[in-house]
Write a protein that holds these residues in place. Structure first.
Motif, PDB file in Angstrom:
ATOM      1  N   ARG A 161       2.479   4.967   5.045  1.00  0.00           N
ATOM      2  CA  ARG A 161       2.663   3.429   5.265  1.00  0.00           C
ATOM      3  C   ARG A 161       1.661   3.197   6.218  1.00  0.00           C
ATOM      4  N   SER A 162       1.019   4.076   6.919  1.00  0.00           N
ATOM      5  CA  SER A 162      -0.115   3.676   7.833  1.00  0.00           C
ATOM      6  C   SER A 162      -1.353   3.898   7.144  1.00  0.00           C
ATOM      7  N   SER A 163      -1.422   4.680   6.038  1.00  0.00           N
ATOM      8  CA  SER A 163      -2.835   4.735   5.366  1.00  0.00           C
ATOM      9  C   SER A 163      -3.064   3.777   4.258  1.00  0.00           C
ATOM     10  N   TYR A 164      -1.912   3.296   3.822  1.00  0.00           N
ATOM     11  CA  TYR A 164      -2.165   2.382   2.404  1.00  0.00           C
ATOM     12  C   TYR A 164      -3.139   1.333   2.810  1.00  0.00           C
ATOM     13  N   TRP A 165      -3.076   0.715   3.852  1.00  0.00           N
ATOM     14  CA  TRP A 165      -3.884  -0.855   3.947  1.00  0.00           C
ATOM     15  C   TRP A 165      -5.146  -0.464   4.130  1.00  0.00           C
ATOM     16  N   PRO A 166      -5.557   0.723   5.123  1.00  0.00           N
ATOM     17  CA  PRO A 166      -6.811   0.875   5.463  1.00  0.00           C
ATOM     18  C   PRO A 166      -7.426   1.318   4.199  1.00  0.00           C
ATOM     19  N   TYR A 167      -6.928   2.404   3.382  1.00  0.00           N
ATOM     20  CA  TYR A 167      -7.123   3.014   2.145  1.00  0.00           C
ATOM     21  C   TYR A 167      -7.678   2.170   1.205  1.00  0.00           C
ATOM     22  N   GLU A 226      -7.442  -5.472  10.766  1.00  0.00           N
ATOM     23  CA  GLU A 226      -8.024  -3.992  11.617  1.00  0.00           C
ATOM     24  C   GLU A 226      -8.331  -3.384  10.211  1.00  0.00           C
ATOM     25  N   SER A 227      -7.473  -3.172   9.211  1.00  0.00           N
ATOM     26  CA  SER A 227      -7.905  -2.221   8.127  1.00  0.00           C
ATOM     27  C   SER A 227      -8.851  -2.814   7.280  1.00  0.00           C
ATOM     28  N   ALA A 228      -9.051  -4.236   6.994  1.00  0.00           N
ATOM     29  CA  ALA A 228     -10.343  -4.595   6.458  1.00  0.00           C
ATOM     30  C   ALA A 228     -11.623  -4.466   7.539  1.00  0.00           C
ATOM     31  N   LEU A 261       4.774  -1.468   4.926  1.00  0.00           N
ATOM     32  CA  LEU A 261       5.052  -2.186   6.143  1.00  0.00           C
ATOM     33  C   LEU A 261       5.407  -3.632   6.119  1.00  0.00           C
ATOM     34  N   TRP A 262       5.493  -4.213   4.774  1.00  0.00           N
ATOM     35  CA  TRP A 262       5.865  -5.518   4.660  1.00  0.00           C
ATOM     36  C   TRP A 262       7.532  -5.426   4.660  1.00  0.00           C
ATOM     37  N   LEU A 263       8.143  -6.288   5.421  1.00  0.00           N
ATOM     38  CA  LEU A 263       9.501  -6.229   5.506  1.00  0.00           C
ATOM     39  C   LEU A 263      10.022  -7.818   5.532  1.00  0.00           C
ATOM     40  N   PRO A 264      10.555  -8.196   4.543  1.00  0.00           N
ATOM     41  CA  PRO A 264      10.959  -9.477   4.286  1.00  0.00           C
ATOM     42  C   PRO A 264      12.008  -9.866   5.112  1.00  0.00           C
ATOM     43  N   LEU A 296      -6.711   6.558   7.519  1.00  0.00           N
ATOM     44  CA  LEU A 296      -7.913   6.495   6.696  1.00  0.00           C
ATOM     45  C   LEU A 296      -8.613   7.511   6.470  1.00  0.00           C
ATOM     46  N   ALA A 297      -9.197   8.451   7.559  1.00  0.00           N
ATOM     47  CA  ALA A 297      -9.886   9.365   7.371  1.00  0.00           C
ATOM     48  C   ALA A 297      -9.096  10.493   6.756  1.00  0.00           C
ATOM     49  N   ASP A 298      -7.822  10.675   7.036  1.00  0.00           N
ATOM     50  CA  ASP A 298      -6.919  11.562   6.513  1.00  0.00           C
ATOM     51  C   ASP A 298      -6.615  11.440   5.048  1.00  0.00           C
TER      52      ASP A 298
END
Ligand SMILES: NC(=O)c1ccc[n+]([C@@H]2O[C@H](COP(=O)([O-])OP(=O)(O)OC[C@H]3O[C@@H](n4cnc5c(N)ncnc54)[C@H](OP(=O)(O)O)[C@@H]3O)[C@@H](O)[C@H]2O)c1
Length: 330
Positions: A161-167, A226-228, A261-264, A296-298
């Motif tokens: 969930r935290s790695s998807y967007w930065p990757y 922040e990911s961008a 992370l999107w929660l409608p 991201l690094a991970d």
């Protein structure tokens, strides 16, 4: 202190082990070793708790035990068999009956699970309530800290969930990125390292009570920005509305074919919990970008392992083409 981690080979248990070793403690972890290895400096007692594995850590009075299990039967057994002066139980905000945000630890809980183990993930909240009760009733609330984390991210995030967007934003070729039209949705992302360091401090101080532990409130828009900012080249957002995504079968929050992370709708309240009590007890947060950078690094180090969440490239490309054709792009 002599600390026992019941667990210690997955994301949080490993981070607690590392933090406790850095703080100069003598650390033992009991786990099968299937989820991973214990961190350097932690003594690994290999054992399966379903087949008598706890026997290897009996006979010592530990200064502190930290338990991460979610199966009530396992936790009841640990409370009955393991001796410790202080217990920390890692629960979850899923114990709360309502996803209304901005509430604190006094909010109503779901009914506890009676069975020893969950029959499916939908029983997770009820199981955590039963685990909390097993520790509080079995050990006594004067020696127990129950911590209820919200979303945990950063290094070793097996849910992605935290790695998807930065990757995703850092992809060298696929510059167009499909995003939900939900930039103002709240997000509370707690860095696993911040949580682990704070838990070790709590163990050192013998802190007791029941406390939510959540990340600082930010927004999905901020996470995307922040990911961008971590990418070498500027990504091109393709923003689509929630209803269109639902019609295409794209899932929110986590898991396969999702936009993480999107929660409608009202579910977004899940990430608006009060973090006041934990802050008063010393929980501190590093900047969001550090958490995303570490995730991201991970993910980049890990290489090609299947993603636990997000969209496959080809699927995303098709969705972007369809969004353009249907005029649903914002
Ligand atoms: N991730 C989130 O966003 C989030 C949010 C809220 C709360 N939480 C809670 O935070 C905690 C996360 O802990 P974690 O990252 O360390 O992951 P975890 O997946 O909960 O870790 C489970 C640990 O138990 C061990 N284990 C499993 N079965 C076992 C058995 N039969 N015998 C002995 N050991 C066994 C596993 O090691 P082996 O497989 O090597 O045996 C592993 O070390 C959990 O309590 C979770 O419910 C997480």
């Amino acid at each position: 202190m002599q600390i026992l981690i019941l667990g210690g080979t997955a994301q949080l248990g490993r981070a607690v082990g590392s933090a406790a070793v850095r703080a100069g403690h003598d650390v033992t972890a009991l786990a099968r070793g299937k989820s991973g290895e214990v961190p350097e400096g932690v003594r690994h007692v290999v054992g399966d708790r379903d087949t008598g594995g706890l026997g290897a850590v009996r006979g010592t009075t530990w200064d502190a035990v930290i338990e991460v299990a979610s199966q009530p039967g396992r936790v009841r057994q640990a409370v009955a068999e393991v001796e410790a002066r202080h217990w920390v139980y890692v629960s979850s905000v899923n114990v709360y009956a309502s996803v209304d945000g901005a509430t604190d630890e006094s909010a109503a809980l779901v009914e506890p699970l009676e069975a020893d183990s969950m029959s499916g993930p939908e029983e997770y909240g009820a199981a955590k309530v039963a685990c909390e009760r097993a520790v509080l009733d079995g050990v006594g609330s004067d020696r127990v800290l129950v911590v209820r984390p919200g979303l945990i991210g950063g290094p070793e995030d097996g849910t992605d969930r935290s790695s998807y967007w930065p990757y995703r934003m850092s992809h060298p070729v696929e510059r167009r990125v499909l995003m939900p039209d939900a930039v103002s949705q709240p997000v509370q992302l707690l860095d696993v390292r911040d949580l682990a360091e704070w838990l070790v401090v709590c163990m050192g101080q013998g802190v007791t009570g029941v406390v939510d532990a959540v990340g600082e409130e930010t927004t999905l828009g901020e996470v995307l920005a922040e990911s961008a900012a971590l990418a070498n080249e500027v990504p091109e957002p393709v923003v689509v509305d929630a209803q269109w995504l639902a019609e295409q079968g794209v899932n929110p929050w986590m898991g396969p074919r999702s936009l993480p992370l999107w929660l409608p709708g009202e579910m977004a309240g899940m990430m608006r919990r009060s973090g006041v009590a934990a802050r008063e007890l010393g929980l501190r947060h590093r900047p969001l970008r550090d958490t995303l950078r570490a995730a991201l690094a991970d993910a980049q180090r890990r290489g090609d392992r299947p993603w636990a969440a997000g969209l496959e490239w080809k699927d995303e490309r098709d969705l972007i083409a369809r969004a353009r054709e249907s005029g649903r792009r914002r």
